[in-house]
Design a protein around this motif. Structure first.
Motif, PDB file in Angstrom:
ATOM      1  N   ALA A 140       0.838  -1.213   0.000  1.00 60.81           N
ATOM      2  CA  ALA A 140       0.000   0.000   0.000  1.00 60.81           C
ATOM      3  C   ALA A 140       0.866   1.253   0.000  1.00 60.81           C
ATOM      4  O   ALA A 140       0.538   2.255  -0.655  1.00 60.81           O
ATOM      5  N   ALA A 141       1.983   1.210   0.730  1.00 62.07           N
ATOM      6  CA  ALA A 141       2.879   2.364   0.790  1.00 62.07           C
ATOM      7  C   ALA A 141       3.501   2.647  -0.571  1.00 62.07           C
ATOM      8  O   ALA A 141       3.685   3.809  -0.963  1.00 62.07           O
ATOM      9  N   VAL A 142       3.836   1.597  -1.309  1.00 62.53           N
ATOM     10  CA  VAL A 142       4.351   1.774  -2.670  1.00 62.53           C
ATOM     11  C   VAL A 142       3.301   2.481  -3.526  1.00 62.53           C
ATOM     12  O   VAL A 142       3.608   3.394  -4.297  1.00 62.53           O
ATOM     13  N   ALA A 143       2.050   2.071  -3.383  1.00 60.95           N
ATOM     14  CA  ALA A 143       0.967   2.687  -4.149  1.00 60.95           C
ATOM     15  C   ALA A 143       0.778   4.153  -3.785  1.00 60.95           C
ATOM     16  O   ALA A 143       0.315   4.945  -4.609  1.00 60.95           O
ATOM     17  N   LEU A 144       1.171   4.514  -2.551  1.00 58.12           N
ATOM     18  CA  LEU A 144       1.081   5.915  -2.120  1.00 58.12           C
ATOM     19  C   LEU A 144       2.282   6.737  -2.569  1.00 58.12           C
ATOM     20  O   LEU A 144       2.360   7.929  -2.274  1.00 58.12           O
ATOM     21  N   GLY A 145       3.225   6.104  -3.255  1.00 57.56           N
ATOM     22  CA  GLY A 145       4.393   6.821  -3.760  1.00 57.56           C
ATOM     23  C   GLY A 145       5.579   6.811  -2.825  1.00 57.56           C
ATOM     24  O   GLY A 145       6.555   7.548  -3.042  1.00 57.56           O
ATOM     25  N   MET A 146       5.545   5.969  -1.794  1.00 67.05           N
ATOM     26  CA  MET A 146       6.664   5.911  -0.853  1.00 67.05           C
ATOM     27  C   MET A 146       7.731   4.931  -1.347  1.00 67.05           C
ATOM     28  O   MET A 146       7.433   3.989  -2.091  1.00 67.05           O
ATOM     29  N   LYS A 147       8.946   5.154  -0.925  1.00 70.37           N
ATOM     30  CA  LYS A 147       9.995   4.160  -1.065  1.00 70.37           C
ATOM     31  C   LYS A 147       9.862   3.225   0.130  1.00 70.37           C
ATOM     32  O   LYS A 147       9.676   3.683   1.258  1.00 70.37           O
ATOM     33  N   VAL A 148       9.967   1.933  -0.099  1.00 75.51           N
ATOM     34  CA  VAL A 148       9.732   0.978   0.983  1.00 75.51           C
ATOM     35  C   VAL A 148      10.916   0.025   1.114  1.00 75.51           C
ATOM     36  O   VAL A 148      11.378  -0.553   0.118  1.00 75.51           O
ATOM     37  N   ILE A 149      11.402  -0.106   2.339  1.00 78.80           N
ATOM     38  CA  ILE A 149      12.439  -1.083   2.654  1.00 78.80           C
ATOM     39  C   ILE A 149      11.902  -1.983   3.769  1.00 78.80           C
ATOM     40  O   ILE A 149      11.078  -1.558   4.578  1.00 78.80           O
ATOM     41  N   GLY A 150      12.329  -3.244   3.796  1.00 82.28           N
ATOM     42  CA  GLY A 150      11.788  -4.146   4.803  1.00 82.28           C
ATOM     43  C   GLY A 150      12.726  -5.269   5.146  1.00 82.28           C
ATOM     44  O   GLY A 150      13.728  -5.511   4.459  1.00 82.28           O
ATOM     45  N   TYR A 151      12.377  -5.957   6.236  1.00 84.68           N
ATOM     46  CA  TYR A 151      13.161  -7.112   6.658  1.00 84.68           C
ATOM     47  C   TYR A 151      12.264  -8.105   7.374  1.00 84.68           C
ATOM     48  O   TYR A 151      11.411  -7.731   8.178  1.00 84.68           O
ATOM     49  N   ASP A 152      12.462  -9.378   7.051  1.00 74.59           N
ATOM     50  CA  ASP A 152      11.772 -10.465   7.742  1.00 74.59           C
ATOM     51  C   ASP A 152      12.573 -11.743   7.517  1.00 74.59           C
ATOM     52  O   ASP A 152      12.606 -12.263   6.405  1.00 74.59           O
ATOM     53  N   PRO A 153      13.227 -12.245   8.563  1.00 73.25           N
ATOM     54  CA  PRO A 153      14.052 -13.446   8.394  1.00 73.25           C
ATOM     55  C   PRO A 153      13.238 -14.711   8.155  1.00 73.25           C
ATOM     56  O   PRO A 153      13.786 -15.734   7.747  1.00 73.25           O
ATOM     57  N   PHE A 154      11.933 -14.638   8.415  1.00 77.34           N
ATOM     58  CA  PHE A 154      11.093 -15.829   8.298  1.00 77.34           C
ATOM     59  C   PHE A 154      10.066 -15.712   7.171  1.00 77.34           C
ATOM     60  O   PHE A 154       9.068 -16.416   7.170  1.00 77.34           O
TER      61      PHE A 154
END
Length: 382
Positions: free
Chosen positions: A154-168
């Motif tokens: 959703a954040a991408v659709a709002l025009g944001m740059k998105v970074i994330g992390y999830d080891p699982f």
């Protein structure tokens, strides 16, 4: 007839899925299953008939999972059933953290009684509520499960740059992730490179106080932090001190406590993430369907304490469901106590415990299997 105890109000659209063979009530004695939302269960004693506990929601901190595992009681949750509802609230939180909407609403109320002058007063006073747009800013998402992925997309659709992390992160979730989202190597890399941070992980000893004073010092000045996941992930004292110093611009959470209530640049909401009729219906349906599948067929879907396992039924066979310790040679010993012909079998483990489904044609002596050392529980389904 199976007895199902409800400890909280469970949507009728869910309980109706169980059918006529289930008696569902909040005063059932000796239940075969329990449906729960937020009720605390750690002090409850469980009868020998209890097979399953289903939480209509994702978190299971209110359920004594270790005790259930030891007693052969499967604990279910409903991951993803309320994900969209939480996502929408997080998007609202992003806007609330930026545009001083809450402050503007409260200020506007003070203009009541000024008649025709209100319009001019609004124009004159609106500059005090200026806030940045989301477009072009970087959102950090810790935890890319059912909710985190929806928030990130959703954040991408709002025009944001998105970074994330999830080891699982699972393969299905990875495939759902927008390709414009950049995956980082660890939590710190996310938290030190974002303008907005939202956290979507369970509370564990490893995640408790993951946002503390030391981590905040590494973040960007003016970072905005959102916690709609679990109380305890963000250290309250640390974030409040950082807000007062100007290091953190805004903190939005639905886990309030006396320390942060009423503080400037802190927005505290009730725990509203799953409080939509759609979410409550989705959770109830998923919880009830999982309970029914386990009771009637022995298959486990979305358990938090036993392995996921599903084996198609063979007509005419009896099904033996065995919960046991995950130790060598134990399955061999179990099979040694079965006199009938084994038609099909599947076994999976989760940590120190395992679960085995055996379809048998012929006679079964469940007591002999139960007597095998390391067996926790045996159930035969015709």
């Amino acid at each position: 007839m199976y007895n199902v105890l409800t400890l909280n109000k469970i949507a009728a659209v869910g309980t109706s899925c169980l059918g006529d063979n289930y008696a569902v009530s909040d005063d059932v004695q000796n239940p075969d299953a329990i449906l729960v939302r937020s009720a605390a269960m750690h002090d409850m004693e469980f009868g020998s008939d209890l097979l399953a506990i289903a939480r209509a929601g994702a978190g299971t901190n209110n359920i004594p999972k270790d005790k259930c595992t030891e007693q052969g009681i499967v604990v279910f949750n409903t991951p993803g059933a309320n994900a969209n509802a939480v996502k929408e609230l997080v998007v609202a939180g992003l806007l609330l953290s930026s545009r001083k909407i809450v402050e503007g609403i409260e200020w506007a109320k003070t203009l009541k009684g000024n008649g025709d002058a209100v319009g001019k007063m609004v124009e004159k006073g609106k500059s005090q509520f200026v806030g940045p747009e989301l477009t072009g800013k970087t959102l950090g998402v810790i935890g890319l499960g059912a909710i985190g992925i929806l928030v990130a997309n959703a954040a991408v659709a709002l025009g944001m740059k998105v970074i994330g992390y999830d080891p699982f992160m699972s393969v299905p979730n990875a495939l759902r992730l927008n390709p414009h989202i950049a995956l980082m190597k660890n939590n710190e890399e996310v938290m030190t490179n974002c303008d907005y941070l939202t956290i979507h992980v369970p509370l564990t000893p490893e995640t408790k106080d993951m946002v503390d004073a030391e981590m905040i010092e590494k973040m960007k000045d003016g970072v905005r932090i959102l916690n709609y996941s679990r109380d305890g992930l963000v250290n309250t004292e640390a974030v409040l001190a950082a807000i007062k110093s100007g290091r953190v611009a805004k903190y939005v959470t639905d886990f309030g406590n006396d320390m942060i209530l009423g503080e400037e640049n802190v927005i505290v909401l009730p725990h509203l993430g799953a409080s939509t009729p759609e979410s409550e219906d989705n959770c109830a349906v998923m919880a009830c369907e999982q309970v029914k599948e386990y009771i009637e067929n022995g298959n486990i879907i979305n358990s938090v304490n036993y392995p996921a396992i599903s084996l198609a039924r063979t007509a005419g066979d009896k099904r033996i469901c065995v919960m046991h310790k995950n130790v060598p040679e134990l399955i061999k010993k179990i099979l040694g106590e079965i006199s009938g012909n084994v038609e099909n079998m599947l076994s999976k483990s989760r940590g120190e415990y395992a679960y085995t489904i055996i379809d048998v044609a012929g006679a079964i002596d469940a007591d002999k299997i139960a007597a095998v050392e390391g067996v926790v529980r045996v159930r035969v389904i015709d």
